[in-house]
Design an enzyme around this catalytic site. Structure first.
Site, mmCIF file in Angstrom:
data_model
loop_
_atom_site.group_PDB
_atom_site.id
_atom_site.type_symbol
_atom_site.label_atom_id
_atom_site.label_comp_id
_atom_site.label_asym_id
_atom_site.label_seq_id
_atom_site.Cartn_x
_atom_site.Cartn_y
_atom_site.Cartn_z
ATOM 1 N N ASP A 1 38.409 26.690 25.724
ATOM 2 C CA ASP A 1 37.862 27.537 24.649
ATOM 3 C C ASP A 1 37.035 26.703 23.666
ATOM 4 O O ASP A 1 37.555 25.774 23.045
ATOM 5 C CB ASP A 1 38.996 28.245 23.915
ATOM 6 N N ASP B 1 38.964 20.603 27.738
ATOM 7 C CA ASP B 1 39.425 21.804 27.047
ATOM 8 C C ASP B 1 38.566 22.986 27.538
ATOM 9 O O ASP B 1 37.488 22.772 28.121
ATOM 10 C CB ASP B 1 39.243 21.594 25.534
HETATM 11 C C1 XBP Z 1 42.349 27.874 22.379
HETATM 12 C C2 XBP Z 1 43.322 28.846 21.884
HETATM 13 C C3 XBP Z 1 43.668 30.014 22.694
HETATM 14 C C4 XBP Z 1 42.816 31.204 22.738
HETATM 15 C C5 XBP Z 1 43.602 32.389 23.242
HETATM 16 O O1 XBP Z 1 42.617 26.578 21.858
HETATM 17 O O2 XBP Z 1 43.911 28.675 20.848
HETATM 18 O O3 XBP Z 1 44.867 30.447 22.161
HETATM 19 O O4 XBP Z 1 42.328 31.494 21.438
HETATM 20 O O5 XBP Z 1 44.216 32.195 24.457
HETATM 21 P P1 XBP Z 1 42.076 25.288 22.615
HETATM 22 P P2 XBP Z 1 45.577 32.984 24.856
HETATM 23 O O6 XBP Z 1 40.614 25.476 22.878
HETATM 24 O O7 XBP Z 1 42.298 24.159 21.632
HETATM 25 O O8 XBP Z 1 42.884 25.105 23.880
HETATM 26 O O9 XBP Z 1 45.552 34.306 24.189
HETATM 27 O O10 XBP Z 1 45.547 33.089 26.350
HETATM 28 O O11 XBP Z 1 46.748 32.159 24.357
HETATM 29 MG MG MG Z 2 38.903 24.399 22.146
#
Ligand code: XBP
Ligand code: MG
Length: 247
Positions: A11, A9
């Protein structure tokens, strides 16, 4: 079964991107478009249960401002501007990788494991982070980068992990997923993946009972991690040997 690939993952897992990366980028996009939305740290934490930036804005409008009319075109425009601000922040070095990430990626590569990404965030954001933090050619380290709208249903749906497994042509038993959130864990579990969790700023209160291992971060020499649950086998950092023992 032999461990063949690690799937990350982005973020919260590769870097703490939400509070000081995505959140201010959304707010800058709102201000630029004369929208009186301003997501503070607490509100943004509540909104993170909706994965995906466009989906999150839509949910916010419907739940917090039901009378306000914001079209899908406006959401798409806001998201484009938000992505520009986010990429700019990343390019300025605002979002360092978490401890142990580079060490583990390099060790895995040296030992012949494949690397992949399975994320909800947009491809531009992933490429900017990898390039800025690990060099221009670092996206090539990854056999597959599954990102954003490449699947219809975002996490906690398993689709992005299933997509990456198909691209890698591997079985789930041959891979380990790395996540920081319950939504991410549910997504990886839905694709039958063994999962290692490194909780992040917004997720450290969440439940990770089904994870194979929960550690405070991946750990570095001189910066040991804390084993929060699962068999860390005396290791104070996550390395390929430990991952083979839990796969
Ligand atoms: C990460 C997210 C993303 C970011 C924003 O979730 O939810 O939506 O917050 O990215 P995870 P975008 O770590 O579970 O993948 O604005 O590009 O959608
Ligand atoms: Mg995440």
């Amino acid at each position: 079964m032999t461990l063949k690939a690690l799937i990350f993952d982005v973020d919260g897992t590769l870097a703490e991107t939400e509070r000081d990366g995505h959140r201010p980028a959304f707010n800058q996009a709102f201000a630029d478009n004369n929208l009186d939305w301003d997501w503070d740290v607490k509100t943004y934490g509540d909104l993170l249960k909706i994965t995906g930036g466009k989906e999150r804005m839509k949910y916010y409008q419907q739940t917090y401002n039901p009378k306000q009319k914001v079209s899908d075109e406006q959401i798409a425009h806001l998201h484009k501007i938000k992505t520009q601000y986010y990429v700019q922040a990343v390019a300025e070095g605002a979002l360092p990788l978490r401890p142990g990430v580079v060490r583990l990626l390099k060790q895995a590569r040296q030992q012949g494991l494949l690397l992949a990404v399975a994320t909800t965030t947009s491809m531009d954001n992933v490429l900017a982070l990898l390039r800025h933090q690990m060099g221009e050619d670092s996206p090539d380290w990854f056999a597959c980068i599954g990102a954003g709208d490449v699947v219809k249903d975002k996490k906690p749906a398993p689709d992005i992990y299933s997509y990456v497994l198909t691209k890698l042509n591997l079985k789930p038993e041959e891979c380990i997923a790395f996540e920081d959130s319950r939504n991410g864990l549910l997504s990886a579990m839905g694709a039958n993946l063994t999962t290692v969790i490194t909780p992040s700023f917004y997720t450290n209160h969440e439940s990770f009972d089904e994870a194979a291992l929960v550690v405070s971060h991946l750990g570095e020499p001189g910066q040991p991690n804390r084993c929060l649950s699962g068999p860390c086998n005396g290791y104070d950092m996550v390395n390929v040997e430990l991952l083979k023992s839990i796969s």
